[in-house]
Motif scaffolding. Structure first.
Motif, PDB file in Angstrom:
ATOM      1  N   PHE A 174       0.829  -1.203   0.000  1.00 22.67           N
ATOM      2  CA  PHE A 174       0.000   0.000   0.000  1.00 22.67           C
ATOM      3  C   PHE A 174       0.867   1.258   0.000  1.00 22.67           C
ATOM      4  O   PHE A 174       0.572   2.231  -0.705  1.00 22.67           O
ATOM      5  N   ALA A 175       1.932   1.239   0.795  1.00 25.75           N
ATOM      6  CA  ALA A 175       2.796   2.419   0.901  1.00 25.75           C
ATOM      7  C   ALA A 175       3.451   2.756  -0.439  1.00 25.75           C
ATOM      8  O   ALA A 175       3.491   3.929  -0.845  1.00 25.75           O
ATOM      9  N   ARG A 176       3.958   1.755  -1.139  1.00 27.93           N
ATOM     10  CA  ARG A 176       4.628   2.008  -2.422  1.00 27.93           C
ATOM     11  C   ARG A 176       3.641   2.509  -3.472  1.00 27.93           C
ATOM     12  O   ARG A 176       3.953   3.430  -4.240  1.00 27.93           O
ATOM     13  N   ILE A 177       2.464   1.911  -3.532  1.00 27.23           N
ATOM     14  CA  ILE A 177       1.458   2.332  -4.515  1.00 27.23           C
ATOM     15  C   ILE A 177       0.995   3.757  -4.244  1.00 27.23           C
ATOM     16  O   ILE A 177       0.898   4.590  -5.159  1.00 27.23           O
ATOM     17  N   VAL A 178       0.713   4.068  -2.972  1.00 19.87           N
ATOM     18  CA  VAL A 178       0.219   5.399  -2.618  1.00 19.87           C
ATOM     19  C   VAL A 178       1.309   6.443  -2.829  1.00 19.87           C
ATOM     20  O   VAL A 178       1.035   7.559  -3.302  1.00 19.87           O
ATOM     21  N   ARG A 179       2.543   6.122  -2.499  1.00 19.96           N
ATOM     22  CA  ARG A 179       3.653   7.071  -2.707  1.00 19.96           C
ATOM     23  C   ARG A 179       3.793   7.427  -4.184  1.00 19.96           C
ATOM     24  O   ARG A 179       3.913   8.606  -4.552  1.00 19.96           O
ATOM     25  N   GLY A 180       3.782   6.410  -5.052  1.00 19.58           N
ATOM     26  CA  GLY A 180       3.910   6.679  -6.484  1.00 19.58           C
ATOM     27  C   GLY A 180       2.767   7.518  -7.023  1.00 19.58           C
ATOM     28  O   GLY A 180       2.991   8.447  -7.816  1.00 19.58           O
ATOM     29  N   SER A 181       1.545   7.208  -6.586  1.00 19.07           N
ATOM     30  CA  SER A 181       0.389   7.982  -7.042  1.00 19.07           C
ATOM     31  C   SER A 181       0.439   9.411  -6.513  1.00 19.07           C
ATOM     32  O   SER A 181       0.085  10.363  -7.218  1.00 19.07           O
ATOM     33  N   THR A 182       0.894   9.581  -5.269  1.00 13.46           N
ATOM     34  CA  THR A 182       0.987  10.921  -4.681  1.00 13.46           C
ATOM     35  C   THR A 182       2.022  11.770  -5.404  1.00 13.46           C
ATOM     36  O   THR A 182       1.803  12.970  -5.646  1.00 13.46           O
ATOM     37  N   LEU A 183       3.147  11.165  -5.765  1.00 16.50           N
ATOM     38  CA  LEU A 183       4.182  11.897  -6.506  1.00 16.50           C
ATOM     39  C   LEU A 183       3.639  12.424  -7.831  1.00 16.50           C
ATOM     40  O   LEU A 183       3.996  13.526  -8.266  1.00 16.50           O
ATOM     41  N   ALA A 184       2.781  11.633  -8.474  1.00 23.07           N
ATOM     42  CA  ALA A 184       2.224  12.049  -9.763  1.00 23.07           C
ATOM     43  C   ALA A 184       1.170  13.141  -9.589  1.00 23.07           C
ATOM     44  O   ALA A 184       1.142  14.132 -10.330  1.00 23.07           O
ATOM     45  N   VAL A 185       0.288  12.991  -8.577  1.00 28.75           N
ATOM     46  CA  VAL A 185      -0.824  13.921  -8.403  1.00 28.75           C
ATOM     47  C   VAL A 185      -0.361  15.273  -7.876  1.00 28.75           C
ATOM     48  O   VAL A 185      -0.890  16.321  -8.265  1.00 28.75           O
ATOM     49  N   LYS A 186       0.631  15.294  -6.988  1.00 34.22           N
ATOM     50  CA  LYS A 186       1.035  16.562  -6.372  1.00 34.22           C
ATOM     51  C   LYS A 186       1.676  17.529  -7.370  1.00 34.22           C
ATOM     52  O   LYS A 186       1.816  18.717  -7.077  1.00 34.22           O
ATOM     53  N   LYS A 187       2.032  17.030  -8.555  1.00 38.27           N
ATOM     54  CA  LYS A 187       2.613  17.895  -9.584  1.00 38.27           C
ATOM     55  C   LYS A 187       1.554  18.563 -10.459  1.00 38.27           C
ATOM     56  O   LYS A 187       1.882  19.405 -11.293  1.00 38.27           O
ATOM     57  N   LEU A 188       0.298  18.183 -10.269  1.00 38.33           N
ATOM     58  CA  LEU A 188      -0.762  18.745 -11.101  1.00 38.33           C
ATOM     59  C   LEU A 188      -1.058  20.196 -10.720  1.00 38.33           C
ATOM     60  O   LEU A 188      -0.816  20.620  -9.584  1.00 38.33           O
ATOM     61  N   GLU A 189      -1.623  20.930 -11.666  1.00 34.93           N
ATOM     62  CA  GLU A 189      -1.823  22.369 -11.478  1.00 34.93           C
ATOM     63  C   GLU A 189      -2.809  22.688 -10.357  1.00 34.93           C
ATOM     64  O   GLU A 189      -2.648  23.670  -9.646  1.00 34.93           O
ATOM     65  N   TYR A 190      -3.845  21.864 -10.191  1.00 32.16           N
ATOM     66  CA  TYR A 190      -4.852  22.208  -9.190  1.00 32.16           C
ATOM     67  C   TYR A 190      -4.281  22.139  -7.774  1.00 32.16           C
ATOM     68  O   TYR A 190      -4.742  22.847  -6.874  1.00 32.16           O
ATOM     69  N   VAL A 191      -3.261  21.291  -7.561  1.00 31.78           N
ATOM     70  CA  VAL A 191      -2.612  21.222  -6.246  1.00 31.78           C
ATOM     71  C   VAL A 191      -1.834  22.512  -5.989  1.00 31.78           C
ATOM     72  O   VAL A 191      -1.865  23.071  -4.881  1.00 31.78           O
ATOM     73  N   ASP A 192      -1.152  23.016  -7.013  1.00 26.53           N
ATOM     74  CA  ASP A 192      -0.447  24.298  -6.872  1.00 26.53           C
ATOM     75  C   ASP A 192      -1.427  25.435  -6.605  1.00 26.53           C
ATOM     76  O   ASP A 192      -1.141  26.351  -5.813  1.00 26.53           O
ATOM     77  N   ALA A 193      -2.596  25.366  -7.246  1.00 27.17           N
ATOM     78  CA  ALA A 193      -3.601  26.413  -7.034  1.00 27.17           C
ATOM     79  C   ALA A 193      -4.122  26.391  -5.601  1.00 27.17           C
ATOM     80  O   ALA A 193      -4.299  27.447  -4.973  1.00 27.17           O
ATOM     81  N   VAL A 194      -4.342  25.209  -5.062  1.00 26.35           N
ATOM     82  CA  VAL A 194      -4.818  25.091  -3.682  1.00 26.35           C
ATOM     83  C   VAL A 194      -3.758  25.591  -2.705  1.00 26.35           C
ATOM     84  O   VAL A 194      -4.062  26.249  -1.706  1.00 26.35           O
ATOM     85  N   LYS A 195      -2.493  25.285  -3.001  1.00 29.34           N
ATOM     86  CA  LYS A 195      -1.404  25.787  -2.153  1.00 29.34           C
ATOM     87  C   LYS A 195      -1.371  27.314  -2.169  1.00 29.34           C
ATOM     88  O   LYS A 195      -1.171  27.962  -1.137  1.00 29.34           O
TER      89      LYS A 195
END
Length: 298
Positions: A174-195
């Motif tokens: 679970f940790a490896r799968i979630v880490r990889g998915s989080t690395l991909a999602v956190k680079k998206l523009e909407y995450v930067d907008a929320v920050k």
């Protein structure tokens, strides 16, 4: 006046929810996958039987009757009796709820711990990522069954310790799968907008990142159920899980191995129960993975 009424009516009509549309698409893909549907119906059947079955069984799973021991399948004893005269069919039905409880409980433990580790590691990165991933690498260095075996050996042989052991050995996946998915999602523009709007890290992680990585988590949890049930049955078979006279399938299989030549039904039916349940979760998990994959066509 008529135009105003029409415009108001149009405004009252809400567009369909994208989440509802996604669910419809997933269900459509699942329905097209016959193997996944068979697995899903079998899982639903097992859940219903585990809840209702113990109240409908004809015999007591714990009462011994030495005069009826080692009987083959018959009208009275559908799956025969074991070496102590207990009805195997009744014990399998009672053991079904125990097996599903072990599977669900251990997967939930591994899921919660693994998801938290994966989210923190993937979101913050750097030193935190390095430390957490080295810990996960240590757990991955051991084969799953050996890791669970070592944990149970340290904690002691009991049902709760089996759940803890299987849960811990599920954490790395679970940790490896979630880490990889989080690395991909956190680079998206909407995450930067929320920050940029000043949202806290906790809000970003649990309100914006986690909901968008649920698909691989759900698939992994479904497939992991099969592995958890199989591992727990293996530990009970070795005498490190549920203890007699608990009607656990792995323990029943272990007790029946001494009578394989004279009364093979004692081991046959618990073994078949394990195979069918594990196969059902694998079939449904594979179908769910294909249904949740956006690259797969409906």
């Amino acid at each position: 006046m008529a135009e105003t009424t029409i415009n108001e009516a149009k405004n009252d009509i809400k567009p369909p929810s994208p989440h509802l549309e996604n669910l419809k698409t997933v269900f459509k893909k699942l329905r097209a996958n016959k193997a996944a549907m068979v697995g899903g119906f079998l899982i639903l059947f097992f859940i219903i039987v585990s809840i209702v079955g113990p109240y409908l069984t004809p015999h007591d799973p714990y009462v011994t009757n030495v005069s009826d021991k080692l009987h083959g399948p018959s009208a009275e004893y559908w799956f025969g009796t074991d070496n102590l005269g207990r009805d195997i069919f009744t014990r399998i039905i009672h053991g079904m709820s125990l097996t599903l409880y072990i599977g669900f409980s251990s997967v939930i433990i591994g899921l919660v711990i693994g998801v938290v580790i994966g989210l923190i590691s993937g979101y913050y990165g750097k030193k935190i990522d390095a430390v957490l991933m080295r810990f996960i690498d240590v757990l991955l260095a051991f084969p799953g069954i050996l890791l669970a075996l070592a944990i149970v050996s340290i904690l002691g042989a009991s049902l709760n310790n089996v759940i803890i052991a299987v849960g811990i050995f599920s954490v790395p996946m679970f940790a490896r799968i979630v880490r990889g998915s989080t690395l991909a999602v956190k680079k998206l523009e909407y995450v930067d907008a929320v920050k940029a709007l000043g949202a806290s890290d906790a809000r970003i992680i649990f309100r914006h990142i986690l909901p968008n990585i649920m698909s691989p988590i759900i698939v992994q949890a479904t497939i992991r159920m099969a592995t958890a049930i199989l591992t727990a049955a293996g530990l009970s078979f070795l005498g490190l899980g549920a203890q007699p006279p608990t009607p656990e399938w792995g323990a029943m299989l272990s007790a029946g191995r001494n009578y394989m030549w004279d009364s093979p039904h004692i081991a046959l039916f618990p073994g078949l129960a394990i195979v069918i349940v594990v196969l059902s979760f694998n079939l449904f998990g594979d179908g769910l993975r294909d249904a949740l994959d956006p690259k797969m066509k409906a």
